[in-house]
Design a protein around this motif. Structure first.
Motif, PDB file in Angstrom:
ATOM      1  N   THR A 169       0.863  -1.185   0.000  1.00 51.70           N
ATOM      2  CA  THR A 169       0.000   0.000   0.000  1.00 51.70           C
ATOM      3  C   THR A 169       0.902   1.239   0.000  1.00 51.70           C
ATOM      4  O   THR A 169       2.122   1.126  -0.120  1.00 51.70           O
ATOM      5  N   PHE A 170       0.303   2.409   0.185  1.00 49.89           N
ATOM      6  CA  PHE A 170       1.078   3.649   0.223  1.00 49.89           C
ATOM      7  C   PHE A 170       1.867   3.792   1.525  1.00 49.89           C
ATOM      8  O   PHE A 170       2.775   4.613   1.623  1.00 49.89           O
ATOM      9  N   GLU A 171       1.529   2.989   2.544  1.00 49.06           N
ATOM     10  CA  GLU A 171       2.188   3.098   3.844  1.00 49.06           C
ATOM     11  C   GLU A 171       3.613   2.538   3.802  1.00 49.06           C
ATOM     12  O   GLU A 171       3.843   1.452   3.280  1.00 49.06           O
ATOM     13  N   THR A 172       4.557   3.298   4.342  1.00 48.14           N
ATOM     14  CA  THR A 172       5.963   2.875   4.331  1.00 48.14           C
ATOM     15  C   THR A 172       6.521   2.599   5.723  1.00 48.14           C
ATOM     16  O   THR A 172       7.673   2.194   5.855  1.00 48.14           O
ATOM     17  N   ALA A 173       5.715   2.802   6.755  1.00 47.97           N
ATOM     18  CA  ALA A 173       6.203   2.576   8.127  1.00 47.97           C
ATOM     19  C   ALA A 173       6.439   1.101   8.405  1.00 47.97           C
ATOM     20  O   ALA A 173       7.275   0.742   9.245  1.00 47.97           O
ATOM     21  N   THR A 174       5.705   0.239   7.709  1.00 45.44           N
ATOM     22  CA  THR A 174       5.903  -1.204   7.816  1.00 45.44           C
ATOM     23  C   THR A 174       6.284  -1.747   6.448  1.00 45.44           C
ATOM     24  O   THR A 174       6.064  -1.098   5.420  1.00 45.44           O
ATOM     25  N   ARG A 175       6.835  -2.944   6.444  1.00 43.07           N
ATOM     26  CA  ARG A 175       7.285  -3.545   5.183  1.00 43.07           C
ATOM     27  C   ARG A 175       6.123  -3.701   4.208  1.00 43.07           C
ATOM     28  O   ARG A 175       6.228  -3.408   3.023  1.00 43.07           O
ATOM     29  N   ASN A 176       4.996  -4.210   4.717  1.00 36.57           N
ATOM     30  CA  ASN A 176       3.748  -4.315   3.957  1.00 36.57           C
ATOM     31  C   ASN A 176       2.619  -3.906   4.885  1.00 36.57           C
ATOM     32  O   ASN A 176       2.855  -3.533   6.037  1.00 36.57           O
ATOM     33  N   THR A 177       1.397  -3.986   4.408  1.00 41.25           N
ATOM     34  CA  THR A 177       0.232  -3.715   5.252  1.00 41.25           C
ATOM     35  C   THR A 177      -0.504  -5.025   5.474  1.00 41.25           C
ATOM     36  O   THR A 177      -0.985  -5.654   4.515  1.00 41.25           O
ATOM     37  N   LEU A 178      -0.566  -5.471   6.724  1.00 40.60           N
ATOM     38  CA  LEU A 178      -1.223  -6.732   7.040  1.00 40.60           C
ATOM     39  C   LEU A 178      -2.730  -6.578   6.930  1.00 40.60           C
ATOM     40  O   LEU A 178      -3.336  -5.775   7.645  1.00 40.60           O
ATOM     41  N   ASP A 179      -3.336  -7.329   6.033  1.00 38.01           N
ATOM     42  CA  ASP A 179      -4.779  -7.253   5.778  1.00 38.01           C
ATOM     43  C   ASP A 179      -5.490  -8.317   6.610  1.00 38.01           C
ATOM     44  O   ASP A 179      -5.841  -9.377   6.113  1.00 38.01           O
ATOM     45  N   LEU A 180      -5.727  -8.005   7.886  1.00 37.97           N
ATOM     46  CA  LEU A 180      -6.373  -8.993   8.754  1.00 37.97           C
ATOM     47  C   LEU A 180      -7.839  -9.205   8.415  1.00 37.97           C
ATOM     48  O   LEU A 180      -8.400 -10.260   8.722  1.00 37.97           O
ATOM     49  N   ALA A 181      -8.472  -8.223   7.770  1.00 35.98           N
ATOM     50  CA  ALA A 181      -9.864  -8.416   7.347  1.00 35.98           C
ATOM     51  C   ALA A 181      -9.976  -9.548   6.332  1.00 35.98           C
ATOM     52  O   ALA A 181     -11.052 -10.124   6.157  1.00 35.98           O
ATOM     53  N   ALA A 182      -8.856  -9.874   5.681  1.00 32.81           N
ATOM     54  CA  ALA A 182      -8.865 -10.966   4.707  1.00 32.81           C
ATOM     55  C   ALA A 182      -9.216 -12.291   5.353  1.00 32.81           C
ATOM     56  O   ALA A 182      -9.810 -13.167   4.702  1.00 32.81           O
ATOM     57  N   VAL A 183      -8.876 -12.470   6.628  1.00 31.12           N
ATOM     58  CA  VAL A 183      -9.108 -13.766   7.283  1.00 31.12           C
ATOM     59  C   VAL A 183     -10.602 -14.075   7.395  1.00 31.12           C
ATOM     60  O   VAL A 183     -11.072 -15.084   6.855  1.00 31.12           O
ATOM     61  N   PRO A 184     -11.416 -13.231   8.082  1.00 31.46           N
ATOM     62  CA  PRO A 184     -12.847 -13.545   8.131  1.00 31.46           C
ATOM     63  C   PRO A 184     -13.531 -13.474   6.772  1.00 31.46           C
ATOM     64  O   PRO A 184     -14.499 -14.202   6.517  1.00 31.46           O
ATOM     65  N   LEU A 185     -13.020 -12.615   5.868  1.00 24.13           N
ATOM     66  CA  LEU A 185     -13.600 -12.569   4.531  1.00 24.13           C
ATOM     67  C   LEU A 185     -13.367 -13.875   3.780  1.00 24.13           C
ATOM     68  O   LEU A 185     -14.291 -14.453   3.184  1.00 24.13           O
ATOM     69  N   LEU A 186     -12.136 -14.367   3.814  1.00 26.36           N
ATOM     70  CA  LEU A 186     -11.822 -15.621   3.130  1.00 26.36           C
ATOM     71  C   LEU A 186     -12.594 -16.783   3.724  1.00 26.36           C
ATOM     72  O   LEU A 186     -12.951 -17.729   3.019  1.00 26.36           O
ATOM     73  N   LYS A 187     -12.889 -16.709   5.015  1.00 23.44           N
ATOM     74  CA  LYS A 187     -13.660 -17.777   5.650  1.00 23.44           C
ATOM     75  C   LYS A 187     -15.063 -17.900   5.044  1.00 23.44           C
ATOM     76  O   LYS A 187     -15.647 -18.980   5.038  1.00 23.44           O
ATOM     77  N   THR A 188     -15.593 -16.784   4.543  1.00 22.47           N
ATOM     78  CA  THR A 188     -16.909 -16.833   3.895  1.00 22.47           C
ATOM     79  C   THR A 188     -16.797 -17.231   2.424  1.00 22.47           C
ATOM     80  O   THR A 188     -17.770 -17.691   1.833  1.00 22.47           O
TER      81      THR A 188
END
Length: 336
Positions: free
Chosen positions: A241-260
């Motif tokens: 993403t545009f954020e540079t403070a971390t190596r990447n942006t952890l998309d935790l919303a992906a977990v419950p979304l993928l579960k559906t």
């Protein structure tokens, strides 16, 4: 298209239905759940008469599936898939596993020492990179086939199943005794490699690409499953993403979304997602609370001297602390 069958369908009628559908060039994926049996029709179903099928005595209902991914779709397979790594070690369907180890294999002493430490802390699988994809051609590229030999030695000493990344189809013969083959983020859409992995009877850990959508991740998994290999584990490892403070942006919303969206198990890699060691613990706890089926964490016996990704690697002591926190969260983790 999905055909939901009534309880205890007449076997002769079912055989006739299956034969008729196959004569139309369709593949059939049977999924027997606790309350119903589902037939997933794979292929061009545009000419299939839904009303005709729905009129059969053995059929409860017929639905069309709009998503392009079929085999990995939860609509085709309502129950969670449980991937058995080796006897006694499974992931998915309530089986939680932590995969831990160094980013790269560096020496016999390092790889065996870390294996013993992560096992002692509670890890169920051991990770280590023999082949390393690096942005710079001058960076350490891994020990390659010698690295796999050292991983197998660590497996023999510790008893932990091993996970390591494949880079190219030509390397696959070296992975014969590897328990889980990892497909890295950069190879998520290497479709020729994915098709080849579809013909292998071995668990595949498929990492999400740096800029890939969830649908693209599932379509990559579909490539593998279309070849016949259903032993797939998905991995969320952060996106660009545009954020540079971390190596990447952890998309935790992906977990419950993928579960559906899918029945496949999902693990989270907070090490690559953040790139910062002190962020691994809170993100590991958060991923567990979000309902992940497991974690993938980098551990090194001397992170400051690591040849690859030392900044995100935990010491064995720090990893043991993470494991205690994760174990405390798991009983109350989100189960959506």
């Amino acid at each position: 298209m999905i055909v939901v069958l009534k309880d205890n369908p007449d076997q002769k009628q079912l055989e006739n239905l299956v034969a008729w559908l196959k004569s139309m060039g369709l593949g059939i994926h049977m999924s027997e759940g606790q309350s119903s049996t589902i037939m997933g029709l794979i292929g061009d179903t545009s000419s299939v008469d839904m009303d005709l099928i729905n009129a059969l005595d053995i059929v409860e209902t017929v639905k069309r599936v709009q998503e392009p991914y079929k085999n990995v779709n939860r609509k085709f397979h309502p129950e969670d898939t449980v991937v058995e790594i080796v006897p006694g070690v499974s992931i998915g369907g309530g089986n939680f596993q932590v995969i831990a180890g160094p980013c790269s294999v560096e020496s016999e002493e390092q790889v065996c020492e870390v294996a013993e430490e992560v096992k002692k802390a509670g890890a169920g699988l051991y990770r280590g990179g023999a082949f390393k994809p690096r942005t710079s051609p001058y960076a350490f590229q891994g020990m390659r086939d010698e690295g796999i030999k050292l991983l197998l030695e660590a497996k023999e000493h510790s008893g932990l199943p091993i996970v390591t990344e494949v880079m190219d189809i030509s390397h696959l013969p070296l992975f014969e005794n590897v328990d889980v083959i990892q497909v890295g983020a950069r190879n998520m859409q290497n479709f020729e490699l994915l098709k080849e992995l579809g013909h292998i009877d071995k668990p595949i850990l498929l990492k999400r690409g740096l800029s890939s959508t969830l649908q693209e991740l599932l379509m990559s998994a579909e490539y593998i499953m279309a070849g016949g290999n259903e032993r797939i584990i998905l991995c969320e490892r952060g996106i660009r993403t545009f954020e540079t403070a971390t190596r990447n942006t952890l998309d935790l919303a992906a977990v419950p979304l993928l579960k559906t969206m899918t029945h496949l198990p999902i693990v989270v890699d907070p090490s690559h997602a953040t790139g910062i060691a002190h962020l691994v613990k809170p993100m590991a706890i958060a991923a567990t609370a979000a309902g992940a089926d497991g974690l993938m964490i980098e551990v090194h016996n001397n992170p400051a001297a690591a040849l690859c990704d030392g900044a995100q690697s935990l010491t064995p002591t720090a990893f043991a602390d993470v494991m205690k926190c994760v174990d405390a969260v798991r009983p109350v983790a989100y189960k959506g």
